[in-house]
Write an enzyme that holds these catalytic residues in place. Structure first.
Site, mmCIF file in Angstrom:
data_model
loop_
_atom_site.group_PDB
_atom_site.id
_atom_site.type_symbol
_atom_site.label_atom_id
_atom_site.label_comp_id
_atom_site.label_asym_id
_atom_site.label_seq_id
_atom_site.Cartn_x
_atom_site.Cartn_y
_atom_site.Cartn_z
ATOM 1 C CG ASP A 97 10.892 39.039 26.146
ATOM 2 O OD1 ASP A 97 10.242 38.473 24.904
ATOM 3 O OD2 ASP A 97 10.395 38.625 27.158
ATOM 4 C CB CYS A 148 33.509 31.055 29.874
ATOM 5 S SG CYS A 148 33.742 32.457 28.921
#
Length: 301
Positions: A113, A63
């Site tokens: 999470d 990227c």
């Protein structure tokens, strides 16, 4: 990494989606009432997502680093599912779809999470790209087959002292945009010869007439002087795009006197005679320049 130095900066946008599914309606209530022990799920996940968007090139080796000029993260609750949407924008040479997908993945993972202490059945689904815009994919090649003439203006090539590379490169690049070259000629850089070629191509009704060479400042650079009086509608924006693109790659581009304009329904372009200059000129304006042929048929700008 992929070479993107030939690309133009354009507005790029991408929207990605992920779905987080919880196993109990009480989990949704805890999120909505801000009762999750680890904090505000939406706001903390939004912050994590913004970091994920900006950190994409640090984690994915292919990227390109790019400026993130806008990022928006939104949520929609449907039953036990939380639909996450991430929109990213930039003005750059390459797109932001990976940044949007990475961002939405991080949002979903952060929600997982935060929710796992109160819900062991949280799942992440359907990370996908919803939409992308920008770049050459928004500017399609010619809808119908366009015919072009490529005329090389060079004394030395016409005399057989040098070989043509610029004109052949232009022909090669045009094929990628559904443009077929019906006429290819090499002539001396002579004003009368150039004018005669224009008239011949107009008689053949060639829609796209491209000259390479003769756009510089040497005594035998005559293409600009030959073409300029013939143009019925001058298109300075095309010339500006060519020189601006070239100037970002070499400071000598400002010395080029490339022209663009219409004669009847034919678009006439004069490009530099160097192979690199001609190639960069095509990269600078194609395929967007082909919209000319839609406009002359009545399409809106």
């Amino acid at each position: 990494m992929v070479d993107i130095t030939h690309k133009n900066n354009t507005l790029r946008m991408a929207t990605a989606q992920a779905i987080v599914r919880v196993s109990d309606a009480k989990t949704i209530e805890a999120i909505e009432n801000n009762l999750v022990p680890k904090g505000n799920v939406f706001e903390m996940s939004r912050a994590a997502g913004l970091l994920g968007i900006k950190k994409t090139p640090d984690l994915l080796p292919d990227c390109h680093p790019l400026p993130i000029e806008y990022a928006h993260i939104s949520y929609e609750i449907e039953g036990l599912e939380i639909k996450i949407s991430v929109c990213v924008k930039t003005i750059y040479k390459t797109g932001v779809e990976v940044e949007a997908m990475h961002g939405v993945s991080i949002v979903a993972l952060n929600m997982y999470d935060m929710l796992k202490p109160i819900d062991k059945g949280v799942e992440i689904f359907h990370i996908k790209l919803l939409e992308k815009k920008g770049g050459k994919s928004d500017f399609k090649s010619a809808k119908e087959k366009i015919t072009a003439a490529v005329i090389v203006c060079s004394d030395s090539i016409a005399e057989g002292k040098n070989e043509d590379y610029a004109g052949k490169k232009v022909i090669e690049l045009l094929e990628k945009y559904n443009v077929t070259t019906s006429d290819y000629k090499v002539i001396a850089d002579d004003k009368i010869l150039i004018e005669n070629e224009v008239q011949e191509m107009l008689q053949k009704s060639i829609p796209l007439i491209i000259f390479t060479g003769g756009t510089g400042l040497s005594p035998r650079d005559n293409t600009t002087e030959a073409i300029q009086p013939l143009l019925e509608k001058h298109i300075p924006g095309i010339e500006e795009a060519i020189r601006n693109y070239g100037q970002n790659r070499t400071q000598f581009a400002m010395l080029s006197r490339s022209l663009a304009g219409m004669i009847g329904e034919s678009l006439v372009l004069t490009l530099p005679g160097s192979t690199k200059g001609a190639e960069e000129s095509i990269h600078a304006i194609f395929p967007a320049v082909l919209h000319v042929f839609d406009i002359i048929k009545g399409a809106k700008h």
